[in-house]
Scaffold this motif. Structure first.
Motif, short mmCIF file in Angstrom:
data_model
loop_
_atom_site.label_atom_id
_atom_site.label_comp_id
_atom_site.label_asym_id
_atom_site.label_seq_id
_atom_site.Cartn_x
_atom_site.Cartn_y
_atom_site.Cartn_z
N LYS A 236 -1.76 -0.30 -6.24
CA LYS A 236 -2.12 -1.71 -6.20
C LYS A 236 -1.91 -2.27 -7.60
CE LYS A 236 -7.05 -1.00 -7.19
NZ LYS A 236 -8.44 -1.24 -6.71
N TYR A 332 0.12 -1.38 4.03
CA TYR A 332 0.56 -0.96 2.70
C TYR A 332 2.05 -1.20 2.51
CZ TYR A 332 -3.93 0.63 1.05
OH TYR A 332 -5.23 0.65 0.59
N SER A 333 2.55 -2.27 3.18
CA SER A 333 3.87 -2.87 2.94
C SER A 333 5.04 -2.13 3.57
CB SER A 333 4.12 -3.07 1.44
OG SER A 333 3.07 -3.84 0.87
N SER A 353 -0.62 -1.76 -1.80
CA SER A 353 -1.65 -2.65 -1.28
C SER A 353 -1.52 -4.00 -1.97
CB SER A 353 -3.04 -2.07 -1.52
OG SER A 353 -4.03 -2.96 -1.09
N GLY A 354 -0.65 -4.82 -1.45
CA GLY A 354 -0.44 -6.14 -2.03
C GLY A 354 0.47 -6.11 -3.24
N TRP A 355 1.01 -7.27 -3.60
CA TRP A 355 1.91 -7.38 -4.75
C TRP A 355 1.27 -8.27 -5.79
CZ3 TRP A 355 5.37 -3.81 -4.07
CH2 TRP A 355 5.77 -3.48 -2.77
N ARG A 356 1.45 -7.94 -7.07
CA ARG A 356 0.74 -8.67 -8.11
C ARG A 356 1.37 -10.04 -8.38
NH1 ARG A 356 3.86 -5.14 -11.45
NH2 ARG A 356 4.95 -6.25 -13.11
N LYS A 361 7.05 -9.90 -3.27
CA LYS A 361 7.41 -10.42 -1.95
C LYS A 361 8.92 -10.48 -1.74
CE LYS A 361 3.19 -13.17 -1.95
NZ LYS A 361 2.61 -14.53 -2.01
#
Length: 378
Positions: A236, A332-333, A353-356, A361
Protein backbone atom coordinates in the motif's frame (compact mmCIF):
# COMPACT_ATOMS: atom_id res chain seq x y z
CA UNK A 1 35.26 5.38 -49.20
CA UNK A 2 34.47 1.71 -48.63
CA UNK A 3 36.51 1.74 -45.40
CA UNK A 4 34.29 4.53 -44.03
CA UNK A 5 31.09 2.90 -45.23
CA UNK A 6 31.69 -0.59 -43.87
CA UNK A 7 31.60 0.27 -40.11
CA UNK A 8 28.49 2.39 -40.62
CA UNK A 9 26.81 -0.46 -42.50
CA UNK A 10 27.77 -3.02 -39.88
CA UNK A 11 26.52 -0.75 -37.08
CA UNK A 12 23.18 -0.31 -38.83
CA UNK A 13 22.93 -4.07 -39.45
CA UNK A 14 23.63 -4.80 -35.79
CA UNK A 15 20.87 -2.37 -34.86
CA UNK A 16 18.42 -4.37 -36.91
CA UNK A 17 19.17 -7.42 -34.78
CA UNK A 18 19.06 -5.66 -31.42
CA UNK A 19 16.37 -7.00 -29.15
CA UNK A 20 13.29 -4.79 -28.86
CA UNK A 21 11.95 -4.65 -25.29
CA UNK A 22 8.66 -6.59 -24.98
CA UNK A 23 5.74 -4.15 -25.34
CA UNK A 24 4.02 -5.06 -22.09
CA UNK A 25 7.22 -4.75 -20.08
CA UNK A 26 7.94 -1.44 -21.77
CA UNK A 27 4.51 -0.18 -20.71
CA UNK A 28 4.79 -1.33 -17.09
CA UNK A 29 8.45 -0.89 -16.13
CA UNK A 30 8.18 2.92 -15.67
CA UNK A 31 5.63 2.35 -12.90
CA UNK A 32 8.08 0.02 -11.13
CA UNK A 33 10.91 2.51 -11.60
CA UNK A 34 8.68 5.25 -10.14
CA UNK A 35 7.86 3.18 -7.01
CA UNK A 36 4.18 3.19 -7.94
CA UNK A 37 4.07 -0.55 -8.67
CA UNK A 38 6.00 -3.22 -6.78
CA UNK A 39 5.67 -5.89 -9.45
CA UNK A 40 3.24 -7.69 -11.72
CA UNK A 41 2.62 -10.79 -13.76
CA UNK A 42 0.56 -10.29 -16.91
CA UNK A 43 -0.82 -12.77 -19.40
CA UNK A 44 -2.37 -12.38 -22.84
CA UNK A 45 -4.06 -15.29 -24.61
CA UNK A 46 -6.30 -16.03 -27.54
CA UNK A 47 -8.69 -18.95 -27.50
CA UNK A 48 -6.02 -21.39 -28.66
CA UNK A 49 -2.79 -20.39 -26.97
CA UNK A 50 -1.03 -18.13 -24.52
CA UNK A 51 0.47 -15.27 -26.51
CA UNK A 52 2.51 -13.54 -23.83
CA UNK A 53 3.47 -13.79 -20.17
CA UNK A 54 5.41 -10.85 -18.75
CA UNK A 55 6.89 -10.26 -15.31
CA UNK A 56 8.11 -6.91 -14.02
CA UNK A 57 9.42 -5.73 -10.68
CA UNK A 58 9.45 -7.48 -7.35
CA UNK A 59 7.40 -10.09 -5.51
CA UNK A 60 9.06 -8.71 -2.37
CA UNK A 61 10.83 -5.36 -2.57
CA UNK A 62 12.66 -5.57 0.76
CA UNK A 63 13.98 -9.07 0.08
CA UNK A 64 14.87 -8.14 -3.52
CA UNK A 65 12.84 -11.14 -4.65
CA UNK A 66 12.00 -10.75 -8.34
CA UNK A 67 8.47 -11.37 -9.56
CA UNK A 68 8.15 -14.79 -11.19
CA UNK A 69 5.62 -16.25 -13.60
CA UNK A 70 4.38 -18.75 -11.01
CA UNK A 71 3.80 -16.14 -8.28
CA UNK A 72 0.52 -16.62 -6.39
CA UNK A 73 -1.92 -13.80 -5.68
CA UNK A 74 -5.04 -13.30 -3.59
CA UNK A 75 -7.48 -12.58 -6.42
CA UNK A 76 -10.27 -11.45 -4.05
CA UNK A 77 -13.41 -10.49 -5.99
CA UNK A 78 -12.11 -12.11 -9.15
CA UNK A 79 -13.55 -15.14 -7.35
CA UNK A 80 -17.05 -13.84 -8.17
CA UNK A 81 -17.07 -14.58 -11.92
CA UNK A 82 -15.49 -17.97 -11.27
CA UNK A 83 -18.24 -18.85 -8.78
CA UNK A 84 -20.91 -17.50 -11.15
CA UNK A 85 -19.55 -19.60 -14.01
CA UNK A 86 -19.74 -22.72 -11.84
CA UNK A 87 -23.31 -21.81 -10.91
CA UNK A 88 -24.24 -21.50 -14.59
CA UNK A 89 -23.28 -25.15 -15.08
CA UNK A 90 -26.27 -26.07 -12.91
CA UNK A 91 -28.50 -23.79 -14.98
CA UNK A 92 -27.34 -25.67 -18.09
CA UNK A 93 -28.22 -28.94 -16.39
CA UNK A 94 -31.75 -27.71 -15.63
CA UNK A 95 -31.21 -27.98 -11.88
CA UNK A 96 -31.82 -24.31 -11.17
CA UNK A 97 -33.43 -21.38 -12.99
CA UNK A 98 -32.16 -17.81 -12.92
CA UNK A 99 -35.66 -16.44 -12.33
CA UNK A 100 -36.51 -18.77 -9.46
CA UNK A 101 -36.89 -17.16 -6.03
CA UNK A 102 -33.91 -17.89 -3.79
CA UNK A 103 -36.33 -19.24 -1.16
CA UNK A 104 -37.14 -22.17 -3.47
CA UNK A 105 -33.68 -23.56 -2.68
CA UNK A 106 -33.01 -21.86 0.66
CA UNK A 107 -36.20 -21.79 2.77
CA UNK A 108 -34.54 -19.51 5.33
CA UNK A 109 -35.21 -16.61 2.94
CA UNK A 110 -39.00 -17.04 3.14
CA UNK A 111 -40.68 -13.97 4.62
CA UNK A 112 -37.65 -11.73 4.24
CA UNK A 113 -38.64 -8.07 4.57
CA UNK A 114 -37.34 -4.85 3.00
CA UNK A 115 -36.54 -1.58 4.78
CA UNK A 116 -39.27 0.99 4.01
CA UNK A 117 -38.05 3.75 6.38
CA UNK A 118 -35.01 4.12 8.56
CA UNK A 119 -33.48 6.76 10.81
CA UNK A 120 -31.61 6.82 14.10
CA UNK A 121 -34.82 6.21 16.06
CA UNK A 122 -36.65 3.55 14.10
CA UNK A 123 -36.71 1.08 11.21
CA UNK A 124 -39.94 0.33 9.37
CA UNK A 125 -40.11 -2.92 7.41
CA UNK A 126 -42.54 -4.11 4.77
CA UNK A 127 -42.93 -7.00 2.40
CA UNK A 128 -40.97 -6.61 -0.85
CA UNK A 129 -42.83 -6.57 -4.16
CA UNK A 130 -41.26 -9.92 -4.94
CA UNK A 131 -38.80 -12.24 -3.16
CA UNK A 132 -35.19 -12.00 -4.28
CA UNK A 133 -34.36 -14.19 -7.28
CA UNK A 134 -31.29 -16.10 -8.35
CA UNK A 135 -30.70 -13.48 -11.04
CA UNK A 136 -30.78 -10.77 -8.33
CA UNK A 137 -28.10 -12.35 -6.17
CA UNK A 138 -25.76 -12.88 -9.15
CA UNK A 139 -26.18 -9.31 -10.44
CA UNK A 140 -26.04 -7.32 -7.15
CA UNK A 141 -29.66 -6.19 -7.45
CA UNK A 142 -31.11 -8.19 -4.54
CA UNK A 143 -30.96 -5.63 -1.75
CA UNK A 144 -28.65 -7.83 0.32
CA UNK A 145 -25.87 -6.00 2.16
CA UNK A 146 -22.19 -6.34 1.27
CA UNK A 147 -21.67 -8.59 4.30
CA UNK A 148 -23.47 -9.36 7.54
CA UNK A 149 -22.57 -8.01 10.97
CA UNK A 150 -21.29 -11.40 12.11
CA UNK A 151 -18.64 -11.63 9.37
CA UNK A 152 -16.11 -9.94 11.58
CA UNK A 153 -13.20 -9.38 12.03
CA UNK A 154 -12.40 -11.28 8.81
CA UNK A 155 -14.58 -12.58 5.99
CA UNK A 156 -13.39 -16.19 5.98
CA UNK A 157 -14.29 -17.67 9.36
CA UNK A 158 -18.00 -18.53 9.09
CA UNK A 159 -19.17 -21.76 7.45
CA UNK A 160 -21.05 -20.89 4.26
CA UNK A 161 -24.33 -22.23 5.61
CA UNK A 162 -24.07 -20.05 8.71
CA UNK A 163 -23.08 -16.93 6.77
CA UNK A 164 -26.06 -17.34 4.46
CA UNK A 165 -28.42 -17.79 7.40
CA UNK A 166 -27.22 -14.41 8.66
CA UNK A 167 -28.06 -12.80 5.30
CA UNK A 168 -31.55 -14.28 5.35
CA UNK A 169 -32.15 -12.97 8.86
CA UNK A 170 -31.43 -9.36 7.84
CA UNK A 171 -33.84 -7.03 6.07
CA UNK A 172 -33.21 -6.12 2.44
CA UNK A 173 -31.71 -2.66 1.96
CA UNK A 174 -33.93 -1.86 -1.04
CA UNK A 175 -36.56 -3.35 -3.34
CA UNK A 176 -35.10 -6.14 -5.50
CA UNK A 177 -34.28 -4.88 -9.04
CA UNK A 178 -34.51 -1.21 -8.06
CA UNK A 179 -30.81 -0.59 -7.38
CA UNK A 180 -27.32 -1.98 -7.82
CA UNK A 181 -25.40 -2.58 -4.59
CA UNK A 182 -22.20 -4.60 -4.71
CA UNK A 183 -22.75 -7.58 -2.45
CA UNK A 184 -20.48 -10.38 -1.31
CA UNK A 185 -23.57 -11.77 0.40
CA UNK A 186 -25.33 -12.29 -2.93
CA UNK A 187 -22.52 -14.32 -4.50
CA UNK A 188 -22.05 -16.32 -1.29
CA UNK A 189 -25.77 -17.11 -1.31
CA UNK A 190 -25.48 -18.38 -4.90
CA UNK A 191 -22.66 -20.65 -3.74
CA UNK A 192 -24.86 -22.04 -0.98
CA UNK A 193 -27.46 -22.89 -3.65
CA UNK A 194 -24.70 -24.79 -5.47
CA UNK A 195 -24.29 -26.91 -2.35
CA UNK A 196 -28.01 -27.58 -1.91
CA UNK A 197 -28.65 -28.39 -5.57
CA UNK A 198 -25.51 -30.44 -6.25
CA UNK A 199 -25.32 -32.21 -2.90
CA UNK A 200 -21.62 -31.29 -2.72
CA UNK A 201 -19.65 -28.84 -0.64
CA UNK A 202 -19.08 -25.66 -2.62
CA UNK A 203 -15.30 -26.01 -2.56
CA UNK A 204 -15.53 -29.63 -3.79
CA UNK A 205 -17.84 -28.61 -6.63
CA UNK A 206 -15.39 -25.92 -7.71
CA UNK A 207 -12.46 -28.31 -7.59
CA UNK A 208 -14.17 -31.16 -9.42
CA UNK A 209 -16.09 -29.16 -12.01
CA UNK A 210 -13.70 -26.31 -12.80
CA UNK A 211 -10.25 -26.28 -11.25
CA UNK A 212 -9.13 -29.85 -11.92
CA UNK A 213 -10.59 -30.20 -15.45
CA UNK A 214 -9.21 -26.81 -16.53
CA UNK A 215 -5.78 -27.58 -15.07
CA UNK A 216 -5.94 -24.72 -12.55
CA UNK A 217 -3.35 -26.40 -10.34
CA UNK A 218 -2.58 -23.43 -8.09
CA UNK A 219 -6.13 -22.13 -7.57
CA UNK A 220 -7.29 -22.69 -4.01
CA UNK A 221 -8.92 -21.22 -0.92
CA UNK A 222 -6.11 -22.69 1.20
CA UNK A 223 -2.59 -22.16 -0.15
CA UNK A 224 -0.27 -24.85 1.16
CA UNK A 225 2.79 -23.82 3.12
CA UNK A 226 4.82 -24.35 -0.07
CA UNK A 227 2.41 -22.19 -2.06
CA UNK A 228 2.51 -19.52 0.65
CA UNK A 229 6.21 -19.05 -0.19
CA UNK A 230 5.15 -18.04 -3.71
CA UNK A 231 2.51 -15.47 -2.67
CA UNK A 232 3.50 -11.98 -3.81
CA UNK A 233 3.80 -9.49 -0.97
CA UNK A 234 0.92 -7.03 -0.66
CA UNK A 235 1.66 -3.32 -0.71
CA UNK A 236 0.00 0.00 0.00
CA UNK A 237 1.22 3.61 -0.25
CA UNK A 238 3.51 4.61 2.61
CA UNK A 239 2.39 7.44 4.95
CA UNK A 240 4.05 10.28 3.00
CA UNK A 241 3.02 8.68 -0.32
CA UNK A 242 6.62 8.68 -1.52
CA UNK A 243 6.69 4.94 -2.09
CA UNK A 244 5.26 1.61 -0.98
CA UNK A 245 5.14 -0.35 2.26
CA UNK A 246 4.36 -4.02 2.79
CA UNK A 247 1.11 -5.00 4.46
CA UNK A 248 -0.93 -8.06 5.41
CA UNK A 249 -4.35 -8.63 3.87
CA UNK A 250 -6.74 -7.60 6.66
CA UNK A 251 -9.81 -9.36 5.24
CA UNK A 252 -8.31 -12.82 5.79
CA UNK A 253 -7.38 -14.95 8.79
CA UNK A 254 -3.80 -16.22 9.11
CA UNK A 255 -2.12 -18.64 8.61
CA UNK A 256 -3.74 -19.11 5.22
CA UNK A 257 -3.14 -22.86 4.95
CA UNK A 258 -5.19 -23.71 8.06
CA UNK A 259 -8.58 -25.20 7.25
CA UNK A 260 -10.14 -23.42 10.18
CA UNK A 261 -10.58 -20.78 7.49
CA UNK A 262 -13.74 -21.17 5.39
CA UNK A 263 -14.05 -20.95 1.60
CA UNK A 264 -15.28 -17.50 0.61
CA UNK A 265 -17.09 -17.73 -2.76
CA UNK A 266 -17.22 -13.95 -3.30
CA UNK A 267 -13.55 -13.29 -2.65
CA UNK A 268 -11.45 -16.07 -1.15
CA UNK A 269 -9.46 -17.56 -4.01
CA UNK A 270 -5.71 -17.53 -4.54
CA UNK A 271 -4.40 -18.16 -8.03
CA UNK A 272 -1.72 -17.57 -10.67
CA UNK A 273 -1.77 -15.77 -14.01
CA UNK A 274 -1.53 -19.13 -15.80
CA UNK A 275 -4.54 -20.59 -13.97
CA UNK A 276 -6.74 -17.53 -14.45
CA UNK A 277 -5.65 -17.49 -18.07
CA UNK A 278 -7.03 -20.99 -18.62
CA UNK A 279 -10.37 -19.93 -17.13
CA UNK A 280 -10.43 -16.92 -19.46
CA UNK A 281 -9.50 -19.00 -22.50
CA UNK A 282 -12.44 -21.30 -21.81
CA UNK A 283 -14.82 -18.34 -21.90
CA UNK A 284 -13.13 -16.82 -24.94
CA UNK A 285 -13.54 -20.19 -26.69
CA UNK A 286 -17.31 -20.11 -26.28
CA UNK A 287 -17.48 -22.09 -23.04
CA UNK A 288 -15.18 -24.96 -24.00
CA UNK A 289 -11.51 -25.75 -23.52
CA UNK A 290 -9.27 -28.70 -24.27
CA UNK A 291 -12.08 -30.59 -26.01
CA UNK A 292 -14.44 -30.31 -23.03
CA UNK A 293 -17.53 -28.09 -22.85
CA UNK A 294 -18.05 -26.35 -19.52
CA UNK A 295 -21.02 -24.07 -20.20
CA UNK A 296 -23.38 -23.70 -23.15
CA UNK A 297 -23.15 -20.85 -25.62
CA UNK A 298 -26.58 -19.67 -24.42
CA UNK A 299 -25.34 -19.47 -20.83
CA UNK A 300 -22.16 -17.74 -21.92
CA UNK A 301 -24.36 -15.13 -23.57
CA UNK A 302 -26.03 -14.52 -20.19
CA UNK A 303 -22.58 -13.85 -18.67
CA UNK A 304 -21.96 -11.23 -21.38
CA UNK A 305 -25.40 -9.56 -21.18
CA UNK A 306 -26.32 -6.68 -18.86
CA UNK A 307 -28.67 -7.93 -16.14
CA UNK A 308 -28.98 -4.66 -14.24
CA UNK A 309 -31.74 -2.16 -14.92
CA UNK A 310 -31.73 1.11 -16.83
CA UNK A 311 -29.19 3.54 -15.43
CA UNK A 312 -27.57 0.97 -13.13
CA UNK A 313 -23.98 -0.31 -13.21
CA UNK A 314 -23.23 -2.52 -16.19
CA UNK A 315 -23.10 -5.95 -14.57
CA UNK A 316 -24.15 -9.36 -15.86
CA UNK A 317 -24.07 -12.50 -13.71
CA UNK A 318 -20.85 -12.29 -11.74
CA UNK A 319 -19.10 -10.19 -14.41
CA UNK A 320 -18.51 -6.50 -14.94
CA UNK A 321 -19.20 -5.31 -18.49
CA UNK A 322 -17.15 -2.84 -20.51
CA UNK A 323 -18.18 -2.44 -24.12
CA UNK A 324 -17.50 -5.71 -25.94
CA UNK A 325 -15.58 -7.11 -22.98
CA UNK A 326 -16.55 -8.81 -19.74
CA UNK A 327 -14.36 -9.41 -16.72
CA UNK A 328 -13.77 -8.50 -13.08
CA UNK A 329 -11.29 -6.91 -10.73
CA UNK A 330 -10.15 -7.74 -7.22
CA UNK A 331 -9.66 -5.69 -4.05
CA UNK A 332 -5.87 -5.75 -4.41
CA UNK A 333 -5.98 -4.53 -8.04
CA UNK A 334 -5.91 -7.86 -9.88
CA UNK A 335 -8.02 -8.03 -13.05
CA UNK A 336 -9.22 -10.43 -15.72
CA UNK A 337 -10.79 -9.40 -19.02
CA UNK A 338 -12.27 -11.36 -21.92
CA UNK A 339 -12.85 -9.46 -25.17
CA UNK A 340 -14.31 -11.63 -27.96
CA UNK A 341 -14.31 -8.71 -30.41
CA UNK A 342 -10.54 -8.32 -30.05
CA UNK A 343 -10.02 -12.07 -29.78
CA UNK A 344 -7.92 -11.86 -26.63
CA UNK A 345 -8.14 -12.36 -22.88
CA UNK A 346 -5.89 -10.49 -20.46
CA UNK A 347 -4.87 -11.24 -16.89
CA UNK A 348 -3.30 -8.62 -14.62
CA UNK A 349 -1.84 -9.92 -11.36
CA UNK A 350 -0.61 -7.49 -8.69
CA UNK A 351 -1.03 -7.09 -4.92
CA UNK A 352 -1.76 -3.44 -4.24
CA UNK A 353 -4.27 -1.99 -1.80
CA UNK A 354 -5.05 1.24 -3.58
CA UNK A 355 -2.76 3.61 -5.47
CA UNK A 356 -1.11 6.63 -3.89
CA UNK A 357 -1.57 8.89 -6.93
CA UNK A 358 -3.48 8.99 -10.19
CA UNK A 359 -0.40 7.37 -11.73
CA UNK A 360 -1.45 4.07 -10.21
CA UNK A 361 -4.78 4.20 -12.01
CA UNK A 362 -2.92 4.29 -15.32
CA UNK A 363 -1.20 0.93 -14.82
CA UNK A 364 -4.01 -1.45 -15.84
CA UNK A 365 -5.03 0.67 -18.88
CA UNK A 366 -1.36 0.83 -19.94
CA UNK A 367 -1.13 -2.97 -19.84
CA UNK A 368 -4.42 -3.47 -21.66
CA UNK A 369 -3.46 -0.99 -24.39
CA UNK A 370 -0.09 -2.66 -24.92
CA UNK A 371 -1.79 -6.05 -25.06
CA UNK A 372 -4.46 -4.90 -27.53
CA UNK A 373 -2.01 -3.01 -29.74
CA UNK A 374 0.27 -6.01 -29.95
CA UNK A 375 -2.02 -9.03 -29.91
CA UNK A 376 -5.64 -8.12 -30.75
CA UNK A 377 -6.97 -9.53 -33.99
CA UNK A 378 -7.39 -6.99 -36.82
Amino acid sequence: MMKLFAPIFLFALAGLHAETPPPVATALQPFVDGNVLAGAVTLVADKDKVLDVTTVGWADIEAKKPMTKDAIFWIASMSKPITATAFIMLVDEGKVSLDDPVEKYLPEFKGQMVIAEKDTQHVLLRKPRHPITVRNILSHTSGLTFKSAVEDPTLDMLPLRVAVLSYAAAALQFEPDSKYQYSNAGINTAARIIEVVSGMRYEDFMQQRLFTPLGMVDTTFWPTEAQEERIATSYKPNPDKSGLEAMQVTQLHYPLHEHIRQPMPAGGLFSTAADVGRFCQMLLSGGQFGGKRYISEASLKQLQTKQTGEGLNAYSLGFQLNGTAFGHGGAYSTHLNIDPAKGIATVFMVQHSGWRTDEGKKILPAFQKAAADTFAKP
